[in-house]
Design a protein around this motif. Structure first.
Motif, mmCIF file in Angstrom:
data_model
loop_
_atom_site.group_PDB
_atom_site.id
_atom_site.type_symbol
_atom_site.label_atom_id
_atom_site.label_comp_id
_atom_site.label_asym_id
_atom_site.label_seq_id
_atom_site.Cartn_x
_atom_site.Cartn_y
_atom_site.Cartn_z
ATOM 1 N N PHE A 4 21.167 20.419 58.919
ATOM 2 C CA PHE A 4 20.324 19.677 57.998
ATOM 3 C C PHE A 4 21.013 19.726 56.646
ATOM 4 O O PHE A 4 21.246 20.796 56.096
ATOM 5 N N LEU A 30 12.863 18.489 55.963
ATOM 6 C CA LEU A 30 12.683 19.923 56.098
ATOM 7 C C LEU A 30 11.287 20.245 55.585
ATOM 8 O O LEU A 30 10.968 19.970 54.428
ATOM 9 N N THR A 48 8.508 20.103 50.834
ATOM 10 C CA THR A 48 9.372 19.422 51.803
ATOM 11 C C THR A 48 10.631 18.918 51.110
ATOM 12 O O THR A 48 10.652 18.760 49.895
ATOM 13 N N ILE A 78 17.087 26.751 61.752
ATOM 14 C CA ILE A 78 15.733 26.226 61.566
ATOM 15 C C ILE A 78 15.320 25.475 62.836
ATOM 16 O O ILE A 78 16.057 24.606 63.305
ATOM 17 N N CYS A 89 21.021 25.237 58.455
ATOM 18 C CA CYS A 89 20.741 24.776 57.103
ATOM 19 C C CYS A 89 21.353 25.788 56.138
ATOM 20 O O CYS A 89 21.175 27.000 56.322
ATOM 21 N N CYS A 117 11.192 31.903 56.537
ATOM 22 C CA CYS A 117 11.235 30.754 57.445
ATOM 23 C C CYS A 117 10.460 31.019 58.733
ATOM 24 O O CYS A 117 9.711 30.155 59.200
ATOM 25 N N VAL A 124 12.406 21.453 60.912
ATOM 26 C CA VAL A 124 13.046 20.181 60.587
ATOM 27 C C VAL A 124 12.492 19.132 61.532
ATOM 28 O O VAL A 124 12.429 19.346 62.733
#
Length: 127
Positions: A4, A30, A48, A78, A89, A117, A124
């Motif tokens: 990403f 994201l 986001t 992710i 990412c 996270c 994502v």
């Protein structure tokens, strides 16, 4: 590897300069982290971020470009919102990239990113 990207690597000019081989797969978002700008763009908890999924076998070139060995960025896996796997990412350490962000918790920057996270369901999704 799918990555990403949300900063300079969303542009063909930069990707061409950094990577021998790559393909932009699709636009993506994201969910759970938002972009902030310091000396370099990075991410912070909440919100986001719009970006793209870039596919490349040149992981070493990305690590070098993102300064992983210098502690500028860490690579975080992710999950994809549709359950089809994960994407990498790169997230910059706010202290290293001079960005106004706080990551909660104790431990190394990478560990705080991993914990946030996983505990906050960062994903994502393709758009």
């Amino acid at each position: 590897m799918d990555v990403f990207v949300y900063g300079t690597l969303t542009e063909h000019t930069t990707a061409n300069a950094v990577l021998d081989e790559y393909e932009y797969r699709c636009p993506a978002e994201l969910v759970g982290l938002h972009r902030i700008d310091g000396r370099y763009p990075t991410l912070a908890p909440g919100g986001t971020t719009a970006g793209r999924i870039l596919e490349t076998p040149n992981v070493e070139a990305l690590d070098e470009y993102e300064g992983v060995d210098r502690g500028l960025y860490c690579q975080q896996s992710i999950p994809q919102a549709d359950g089809s796997g994960t994407v990498a990412c790169y997230i910059g350490d706010p202290k290293a990239v001079c960005a106004p962000a706080e990551w909660p918790g104790d431990g190394s920057f990478q560990r705080r990113v991993e914990r946030y996270c996983s505990q906050h369901g960062v994903v994502v999704r393709t758009v």
